[in-house]
Design an enzyme around this catalytic site. Structure first.
Site, PDB file in Angstrom:
ATOM      1  N   ALA A   1      -0.353  -0.567  -1.493  1.00 52.06           N
ATOM      2  CA  ALA A   1      -0.907   0.743  -1.161  1.00 52.06           C
ATOM      3  C   ALA A   1       0.136   1.660  -0.527  1.00 52.06           C
ATOM      4  CB  ALA A   1      -2.114   0.563  -0.237  1.00 52.06           C
ATOM      5  N   HIS A   2      -0.309   2.877  -0.245  1.00 50.71           N
ATOM      6  CA  HIS A   2       0.631   3.903   0.215  1.00 50.71           C
ATOM      7  C   HIS A   2       1.223   3.576   1.590  1.00 50.71           C
ATOM      8  CE1 HIS A   2      -2.941   6.439   2.028  1.00 50.71           C
ATOM      9  NE2 HIS A   2      -2.930   5.199   2.457  1.00 50.71           N
TER      10      HIS A   2
END
Length: 337
Positions: free
Chosen positions: A237-238
Site C-alpha cells: 500500500a501507499h
C-alpha cells in the site's frame, strides 16, 4: 550448450570430485535428472534420492560427497551454487533494440536507441526509458515515469504515473505499479478521495512478481530499496518502505505507511498492519499477521497450525470458553490464597 564439470567448478569456485571432464547440457532435480544433466542436494530430506539419481554431476556439501555415485561439485551452499549454474542454461530470447510500429509514444517521452519497445506499448508524457531496457507487449508507462538502464517490463505491466525504476529491475506480467493509494476521508456520511500526490521508487536489481500491486504515496513516495524481491499477488500500500534485500512471498498484504527493514523475509499470505515498523533481519512465517512493531531480529509466527478437523473443532469450541476458564482459574487461585 555443453560444459564440463571442471569448467563449471572453475567459474564458481567449486571443488571437483571425480571426472572433471564430465559434460552437462542442462539441469534437473535429483529424482528426474538423466545423462548429461546436473542436479543438487541441499535439503537433507532428499539425501535418499542421491543413491538412485542418474544425474551426471551433483552439487552438494562436503558431508554428502561420499554418497555421490559419479562426479560431484562440492559447495559451501549447494542451492546458491546451483542457482548460479542454472543461470548458464537459462537462455532467454534476444530482444533486438527498436520500437514496434504499433507502439504509441508521447512526443515528450525519451526512449534510448538501445531499448526494445514491443507491440502495443504506450509511453506517456515526459517518461524516460533507458539503454538496454525491454518493454514487453501491451505494457503501459504513464506520465513522468523513469525506467532505468537494463530494466525489463514483461507483457502487460502498468506503470501508472510518477514511477521510478532503478537499473536491472524485472517486473512480471500483470503487475500494476503506481496506482492510487487507498486514501479516503469521511465527510457528512460520504467518502472523499484523498489525492495521491506521491510516487513509487524501486531500487536497482529488484524483481516484482505477476499481478502484484504497489500503490503510489499520498504525499511522499512508496519506496522499495535495492534488491527487494516480491512474489506474485502481493499488495504493497501507499507510503510503505521495504528495506534492501528483503523478500516477500505470494498473497501477502502490507498496509499503508508500514516500514520493513533490510534482509527481512515474509512468508506467504502474511499481513502487516499499517503505520508500524519491522526492524532488520526479521522472518515472518506464512499466514502470520503483524499487528505491532517488531524491534528485535528473529523469527515470528502467529495463527493456528494445521491439525485434523476433529481436533480443530474441539479446540475451536474450547477457545470460545477461554475467558470463562481463565476467570475460574483466577478464582481458584484466590481461594487458595
Amino acid at each position: 550448450m555443453r560444459l564440463t564439470a571442471s569448467a563449471i567448478a572453475g567459474q564458481f569456485g567449486l571443488t571437483v570430485l571425480g571426472d572433471g571432464s564430465t559434460e552437462v547440457s542442462g539441469v534437473a532435480t535429483l529424482a528426474h535428472a538423466g545423462a548429461g544433466q546436473l542436479s543438487f542436494l541441499s535439503n537433507p530430506r532428499y539425501r535418499p534420492q542421491l543413491a538412485d539419481s542418474q544425474a551426471a554431476v551433483v552439487v552438494l556439501r562436503a558431508d554428502d560427497a561420499e554418497a555421490a555415485k559419479g562426479t560431484a561439485l562440492v559447495a559451501k551452499d549447494p542451492y546458491t551454487a546451483f542457482a548460479k549454474i542454472a543461470a548458464l542454461f537459462d537462455v532467454a530470447p534476444v530482444c533486438e533494440p527498436g520500437i514496434h510500429p504499433s507502439a504509441v509514444i508521447d512526443p515528450t517521452a525519451q526512449v534510448s536507441p538501445g531499448a526494445h519497445v514491443g507491440p502495443f506499448v504506450s509511453i506517456g508524457a515526459r517518461s524516460r526509458v533507458g539503454d538496454g531496457c525491454v518493454i514487453g507487449t501491451g505494457s503501459l508507462i504513464g506520465a513522468d515515469c523513469v525506467v532505468d538502464d537494463g530494466s525489463e517490463l514483461l507483457a502487460r505491466v502498468t506503470l501508472v504515473t510518477r514511477v521510478r525504476l532503478g537499473k536491472r529491475v524485472r517486473i512480471h506480467p500483470g503487475a500494476v505499479i503506481g496506482a492510487d493509494g487507498f486514501g479516503l476521508a469521511m465527510d457528512a456520511g460520504h467518502w472523499i478521495k484523498v489525492p495521491q500526490l506521491g510516487g513509487v521508487v524501486i531500487g536497482d536489481d529488484c524483481e516484482i512478481g505477476a499481478n502484484t500491486c504497489i500503490d503510489r504515496g499520498a504525499l511522499e513516495d512508496t519506496v522499495l530499496e535495492e534488491d527487494v524481491r516480491v512474489d506474485n499477488l502481493v499488495q504493497i500500500a501507499h507510503n510503505c518502505r521495504i528495506g534492501a534485500h528483503s523478500a516477500i512471498a505470494g498473497c501477502s498484504g502490507i498496509a499503508g505507511s508500514a516500514k520493513i527493514g533490510r534482509y527481512c523475509l515474509l512468508g506467504g499470505h502474511v499481513g502487516v498492519v499499517g503505520h508500524l515498523e519491522i526492524c532488520d533481519k526479521v522472518v515472518i512465517t506464512g499466514k502470520s499477521v503483524v499487528r505491532n512493531s517488531i524491534h528485535e531480529p528473529g523469527e515470528y509466527s502467529s495463527g493456528t497450525p494445521l491439525t485434523d478437523n476433529r481436533t480443530w473443532r474441539k479446540n475451536a469450541a474450547r477457545f470460545k470458553q477461554l475467558d470463562v476458564l481463565a476467570r475460574r482459574i483466577l478464582a481458584v487461585g484466590k481461594e487458595k490464597e
